[in-house]
Design an enzyme around this catalytic site. Structure first.
Site, mmCIF file in Angstrom:
data_model
loop_
_atom_site.group_PDB
_atom_site.id
_atom_site.type_symbol
_atom_site.label_atom_id
_atom_site.label_comp_id
_atom_site.label_asym_id
_atom_site.label_seq_id
_atom_site.Cartn_x
_atom_site.Cartn_y
_atom_site.Cartn_z
ATOM 1 N N ASP A 137 0.810 -1.231 0.000
ATOM 2 C CA ASP A 137 0.000 0.000 0.000
ATOM 3 C C ASP A 137 0.837 1.272 0.000
ATOM 4 O OD1 ASP A 137 0.736 -0.343 2.663
ATOM 5 O OD2 ASP A 137 -1.264 -0.044 3.496
ATOM 6 N N ASP A 152 12.056 -4.806 -3.297
ATOM 7 C CA ASP A 152 11.446 -4.357 -2.042
ATOM 8 C C ASP A 152 11.577 -5.567 -1.115
ATOM 9 O OD1 ASP A 152 9.835 -3.692 0.065
ATOM 10 O OD2 ASP A 152 8.061 -3.207 -1.122
HETATM 11 N N1 F0G Z 1 7.248 -2.767 1.494
HETATM 12 C C1 F0G Z 1 6.568 -3.826 1.986
HETATM 13 C C2 F0G Z 1 6.551 -5.106 1.227
HETATM 14 C C3 F0G Z 1 5.905 -3.700 3.198
HETATM 15 O O1 F0G Z 1 5.247 -4.745 3.682
HETATM 16 C C4 F0G Z 1 5.948 -2.459 3.883
HETATM 17 C C5 F0G Z 1 5.261 -2.289 5.147
HETATM 18 C C6 F0G Z 1 6.669 -1.402 3.333
HETATM 19 C C7 F0G Z 1 7.312 -1.604 2.133
HETATM 20 C C8 F0G Z 1 6.770 -0.059 4.015
HETATM 21 O O2 F0G Z 1 7.617 -0.128 5.090
HETATM 22 O O3 F0G Z 1 6.189 0.312 7.112
HETATM 23 O O4 F0G Z 1 8.669 0.466 7.214
HETATM 24 O O5 F0G Z 1 7.379 2.177 6.026
HETATM 25 N N2 F0G Z 1 4.405 -3.098 5.558
HETATM 26 C C9 F0G Z 1 3.745 -3.071 6.851
HETATM 27 C C10 F0G Z 1 2.747 -4.182 6.909
HETATM 28 C C11 F0G Z 1 3.259 -1.760 7.302
HETATM 29 O O6 F0G Z 1 1.933 -4.186 7.847
HETATM 30 O O7 F0G Z 1 2.789 -5.074 6.066
HETATM 31 P P1 F0G Z 1 7.447 0.769 6.433
#
Ligand code: F0G
Length: 475
Positions: A131, A220
């Site tokens: 997201d 990522d």
């Molecule tokens: N990329 C992925 C695949 C993620 O799952 C997340 C965050 C981010 C980037 C962004 O990173 O939160 O450190 O700014 N995912 C969390 C979740 C919030 O609940 O899956 P961040």
């Protein structure tokens, strides 16, 4: 090592507890009041009114004794801190990338990266954008395109690498609109598609397409260790290779990476960008200084960098990863046995409940996955997160919802936090809710912001169930 002794099958948590944090057991009445006050948005709940918090695996893990010890070594110098160099060495050894920029979390790295690569007319392909990634891409005026494997659409198919990228779709995009694509991204594991891993074969094929069309490849890699674990377990040719080597191989197929270290970095806050192209250094570093901080601390304290350096090393421990994957699978199998439809195979960090299969006659306007997430909280104090129409859909001008591809509730396990009894309790709650699904309440959006609506939207139920959950509670 107990795990390799064939006489004993129990997968033991590979740690013992040294400090405990009480959890709370609000009554059902308190939870009903709390969810009403939170406008049926689980992000708006006070954490002390949650019993088992599976909202996210991000920043919610427990640090090890080595990480706590490392905190004391934190060098808080503004520039040139030794803590930075220790962190930088670990990231370089893991990724093979010479340039390392710390950020306070993943989305700060996304902001820097897409401020550079993005802009109007630009297309950013990814197996699936999460997201915040999608929001940062779109904030620059670019188009975020998801190209998940066609297998990802079938939540019941037991395929080993449903996180893969659709190679035909990527090639078609690069062939037809290649001039608009400045970078190709792959998310490991694929969070939005169920925490599913990406195979090394798929990564190599993406790499080959990037070479053919002259594009850089960025990972990522928030859950790089879990991805490497699944490669070891599932991909032919990898069963004898240690997980760290597999993780290193994945990074070496790419030109750069951004990492939310709040997941496989095993820290409560942190992230980084790492890459090999020197020409990216000046723009990204300038952005870092403007938004986050001097390049030897980014948005972090020296002690955070120390804890992260240890976390990035500990996370590829195979006893840990075995326990991690088995905990998720234990939760998934238990819920499935209890009649809850779940996405399969089980992913690396979470079990995803399939609300569309639980509630097949509900319309996307009813927000079935959010309704299921609310029921898990009201009935058992278990907080998950909706990954469905509330998160990825949108409201059309006529008031109806554009549906998300899937209606899921993610139950993400924080790392090294909950024990098997906690997980067993969640299985019981999920089973109860699945067996009383006729009592779930359809929801409507009362207010929503323009972007990332799921975090702050206000919702309301549109009807009380005929019988009411309260009566069912005491038969
Ligand atoms: N990329 C992925 C695949 C993620 O799952 C997340 C965050 C981010 C980037 C962004 O990173 O939160 O450190 O700014 N995912 C969390 C979740 C919030 O609940 O899956 P961040």
């Amino acid at each position: 090592m107990i795990h390799s002794d064939p006489r004993f099958r129990t997968v033991v948590e590979p740690f013992r507890l040294k400090m405990v944090e009480p959890i709370h057991f609000p009554s059902r009445e308190e939870r009903v009041a709390a969810i009403g006050a939170a406008h049926h948005n689980l992000f708006a709940l006070p954490a002390e009114l949650v019993t088992i918090d599976l909202l996210t695996d991000s920043g919610t893990g427990a640090m090890s004794t080595e990480q706590w010890a490392a905190l004391l070594r934190g060098d808080e110098s503004y520039a040139g801190a030794t803590s930075f160099r220790r962190f930088e060495r670990v990231v370089q050894e893991l990724t093979g990338f010479p340039y390392v920029l710390p950020t306070h979390q993943g989305r700060a790295a996304e902001r820097l990266l897409f401020a550079h690569f993005g802009g109007p007319g630009v297309i950013i392909p990814n197996n699936s954008h999460f997201d915040t990634t999608r929001a940062h891409v779109e904030a620059t005026g670019s188009v975020a395109v998801d190209l998940p494997s066609p297998l990802a659409g079938d939540t019941q198919l037991e395929a080993p690498f449903k996180g893969d990228m659709d190679l035909d779709a990527l090639e078609a995009l690069l062939k037809n609109q290649g001039s608009r694509v400045p970078v190709v991204c792959v998310t490991i594991t694929n969070n939005a598609a169920g925490g599913q891993p990406v195979s090394m074969a798929n990564l190599r094929a993406v790499r080959a397409l990037c070479d053919k069309y002259g594009k850089p490849l960025f990972l990522d890699a928030a859950r790089f260790a879990e991805n490497a674990w699944f490669v070891r377990e599932r991909e032919p040719g990898y069963s004898r290779i240690d997980v760290r080597t597999i993780a290193q191989e994945a990074f070496r197929l790419a030109d750069g990476t951004w990492v939310s270290a709040k997941k496989d970095g095993l820290v409560n806050i942190g992230g980084f960008l790492a890459f090999k192209d020197e020409t990216l250094l000046t723009p990204l570093r300038n952005g870092l200084i403007l938004n986050e901080g001097f390049p030897t601390y980014g948005g972090l304290a020296g002690r955070d960098l120390e804890a992260l350096a240890v976390g990035l090393t500990e996370v590829t421990d195979e006893d840990y990863l075995r326990y991690r994957a088995r905990s998720v699978a234990w939760l998934g199998h238990g819920l499935e046995r209890g009649g809850m439809p779940v996405l399969k195979p089980f992913g690396g960090h979470a079990v995803y409940l399939d609300a569309r299969r639980l509630l097949p006659d509900w319309s996307p306007d009813d927000l079935p996955a959010q309704a299921l997430a609310v029921a898990l909280y009201v009935e058992g104090g278990v907080r998950g997160v909706e990954i469905g129409t509330l998160m990825f859909g949108r409201t059309r001008p006529d008031g109806h919802q554009v549906a998300a591809p899937r209606e899921l509730v993610r139950l993400a396990l924080p790392r090294r936090v909950y024990t098997q009894a906690h997980v067993d309790y969640v299985i019981e709650v999920g089973t109860w809710v699945a067996q009383h699904k006729e009592c779930l309440q359809r929801l409507r959006i009362e207010w929503e912001p323009e972007a990332l609506r799921h975090f702050t939207a206000r919702l309301h139920p549109i009807r009380s169930s005929a019988r009411g959950l309260r009566q069912l509670e005491s038969p």
